[in-house]
Design a protein around this motif. Structure first.
Motif, PDB file in Angstrom:
ATOM      1  N   GLU A 177       0.827  -1.210   0.000  1.00 15.61           N
ATOM      2  CA  GLU A 177       0.000   0.000   0.000  1.00 15.61           C
ATOM      3  C   GLU A 177       0.861   1.259   0.000  1.00 15.61           C
ATOM      4  O   GLU A 177       0.576   2.227  -0.716  1.00 15.61           O
ATOM      5  CB  GLU A 177      -0.909  -0.020   1.223  1.00 15.61           C
ATOM      6  N   GLU A 178       1.942   1.244   0.775  1.00 12.07           N
ATOM      7  CA  GLU A 178       2.841   2.403   0.784  1.00 12.07           C
ATOM      8  C   GLU A 178       3.509   2.590  -0.573  1.00 12.07           C
ATOM      9  O   GLU A 178       3.677   3.714  -1.050  1.00 12.07           O
ATOM     10  CB  GLU A 178       3.896   2.210   1.875  1.00 12.07           C
ATOM     11  N   ALA A 179       3.876   1.468  -1.214  1.00 11.97           N
ATOM     12  CA  ALA A 179       4.493   1.573  -2.539  1.00 11.97           C
ATOM     13  C   ALA A 179       3.521   2.128  -3.561  1.00 11.97           C
ATOM     14  O   ALA A 179       3.869   2.987  -4.383  1.00 11.97           O
ATOM     15  CB  ALA A 179       4.998   0.192  -2.988  1.00 11.97           C
ATOM     16  N   PHE A 180       2.256   1.675  -3.529  1.00 12.59           N
ATOM     17  CA  PHE A 180       1.244   2.191  -4.452  1.00 12.59           C
ATOM     18  C   PHE A 180       0.977   3.677  -4.205  1.00 12.59           C
ATOM     19  O   PHE A 180       0.816   4.468  -5.135  1.00 12.59           O
ATOM     20  CB  PHE A 180      -0.042   1.391  -4.320  1.00 12.59           C
ATOM     21  N   ASN A 181       0.917   4.060  -2.940  1.00 13.21           N
ATOM     22  CA  ASN A 181       0.692   5.479  -2.626  1.00 13.21           C
ATOM     23  C   ASN A 181       1.835   6.343  -3.133  1.00 13.21           C
ATOM     24  O   ASN A 181       1.623   7.456  -3.639  1.00 13.21           O
ATOM     25  CB  ASN A 181       0.525   5.653  -1.113  1.00 13.21           C
ATOM     26  N   ARG A 212       3.719   5.682  -5.740  1.00  4.93           N
ATOM     27  CA  ARG A 212       3.578   5.782  -7.187  1.00  4.93           C
ATOM     28  C   ARG A 212       2.502   6.778  -7.576  1.00  4.93           C
ATOM     29  O   ARG A 212       2.658   7.554  -8.528  1.00  4.93           O
ATOM     30  CB  ARG A 212       3.252   4.408  -7.776  1.00  4.93           C
ATOM     31  N   ILE A 213       1.398   6.743  -6.841  1.00  3.35           N
ATOM     32  CA  ILE A 213       0.294   7.674  -7.139  1.00  3.35           C
ATOM     33  C   ILE A 213       0.745   9.116  -6.947  1.00  3.35           C
ATOM     34  O   ILE A 213       0.434  10.012  -7.735  1.00  3.35           O
ATOM     35  CB  ILE A 213      -0.929   7.347  -6.262  1.00  3.35           C
ATOM     36  N   GLU A 214       1.524   9.359  -5.895  1.00  2.81           N
ATOM     37  CA  GLU A 214       2.018  10.719  -5.658  1.00  2.81           C
ATOM     38  C   GLU A 214       2.946  11.161  -6.775  1.00  2.81           C
ATOM     39  O   GLU A 214       2.915  12.308  -7.220  1.00  2.81           O
ATOM     40  CB  GLU A 214       2.749  10.760  -4.308  1.00  2.81           C
ATOM     41  N   LYS A 215       3.809  10.228  -7.267  1.00  6.14           N
ATOM     42  CA  LYS A 215       4.681  10.574  -8.375  1.00  6.14           C
ATOM     43  C   LYS A 215       3.890  10.905  -9.635  1.00  6.14           C
ATOM     44  O   LYS A 215       4.210  11.838 -10.368  1.00  6.14           O
ATOM     45  CB  LYS A 215       5.650   9.421  -8.658  1.00  6.14           C
ATOM     46  N   LEU A 216       2.834  10.123  -9.891  1.00  5.67           N
ATOM     47  CA  LEU A 216       1.986  10.385 -11.070  1.00  5.67           C
ATOM     48  C   LEU A 216       1.284  11.735 -10.934  1.00  5.67           C
ATOM     49  O   LEU A 216       1.120  12.467 -11.926  1.00  5.67           O
ATOM     50  CB  LEU A 216       0.964   9.266 -11.249  1.00  5.67           C
ATOM     51  N   LYS A 217       0.819  12.065  -9.725  1.00  5.46           N
ATOM     52  CA  LYS A 217       0.160  13.357  -9.536  1.00  5.46           C
ATOM     53  C   LYS A 217       1.133  14.513  -9.771  1.00  5.46           C
ATOM     54  O   LYS A 217       0.776  15.519 -10.376  1.00  5.46           O
ATOM     55  CB  LYS A 217      -0.389  13.433  -8.121  1.00  5.46           C
ATOM     56  N   LYS A 218       2.379  14.358  -9.307  1.00  2.60           N
ATOM     57  CA  LYS A 218       3.370  15.416  -9.514  1.00  2.60           C
ATOM     58  C   LYS A 218       3.754  15.553 -10.989  1.00  2.60           C
ATOM     59  O   LYS A 218       4.029  16.634 -11.471  1.00  2.60           O
ATOM     60  CB  LYS A 218       4.606  15.134  -8.687  1.00  2.60           C
ATOM     61  N   ALA A 219       3.773  14.397 -11.697  1.00  2.00           N
ATOM     62  CA  ALA A 219       4.118  14.445 -13.113  1.00  2.00           C
ATOM     63  C   ALA A 219       3.037  15.117 -13.920  1.00  2.00           C
ATOM     64  O   ALA A 219       3.277  15.793 -14.903  1.00  2.00           O
ATOM     65  CB  ALA A 219       4.335  13.019 -13.629  1.00  2.00           C
TER      66      ALA A 219
END
Length: 208
Positions: free
Chosen positions: A195-199, A201-208
């Protein structure tokens, strides 16, 4: 370009024939351009005395079609030739593996792979004593005969003497609960890490 149904049909036929000429007739780039010019002269704008029904495309539409073919097919003509002519190596993107589970030497007792549990839990609660453990006990008896006498005396006693069925069930329930709690804790830890790894990744996608 707001083409009509007939214009769409002619345009798609033109694309299909260009690719077919490249694939089967191995037309060069110069030959394909020459062939396109001849075809566009027939279905494109004309100043002859023919009926206007034969003029499928006007000047603007014909120029748009030629520009499109220039930046799509003709600009990457070498790439299309390589795709049609060159034999490509088959890339294996997956493989199958057969895992043979070795049958346990302990008779009816399953091995940890069949049960899907860790080897520590299997060796502690399920697997019976091995031949090595028996040999170690015999060695201890040979080294200390005086101390081994009480063990021989107690070996003939029933280990379950003094316990009723309820006591045995209680011990088994406690052991089972301990095993399940350990497995549940391990699963929860793994789920938390995922779950921490998915979160992240999601944060990286939001920043991108």
């Amino acid at each position: 370009m707001d083409f009509s149904i007939i214009q769409y049909s002619k345009f798609m036929t033109l694309l299909a024939m260009l690719l077919q000429n490249l694939k089967t007739l191995h037309m060069s780039l110069e030959e394909s351009i020459k062939w396109l010019g001849e075809v566009m002269a027939e279905i494109g704008p004309t100043h002859s005395q023919k009926s206007e029904d034969w003029n499928i495309f006007d000047v603007k539409q014909a120029n748009a079609i030629i520009d499109y073919l220039k930046i799509s097919l003709f600009q990457h003509y070498k790439l299309y030739e390589f795709m049609f002519y060159s034999a490509r190596e088959e890339i294996v993107i997956g493989t199958e593996q057969v895992i043979e589970v070795v049958k346990s030497a302990c008779g009816p007792f399953p091995n940890p792979l069949e049960e899907g549990i860790s080897s520590d839990i299997h060796s502690t609660f399920i697997e019976p004593p091995t031949i090595l453990d028996t040999e170690m006990k015999e060695l201890d008896q040979e080294q200390g005969p005086e101390e081994s006498q009480p063990e021989t005396d107690t070996s003939n006693m029933d280990p379950l003497a003094g316990f009723n069925i309820e006591d045995v069930k209680s011990v088994l329930d406690q052991v089972t609960d301990d095993i399940l709690i350990g497995i549940q804790t391990e699963i929860n830890q793994k789920l938390q890490i995922q779950e921490e790894a998915f979160n992240a990744r999601i944060e990286k996608l939001k920043k991108a």
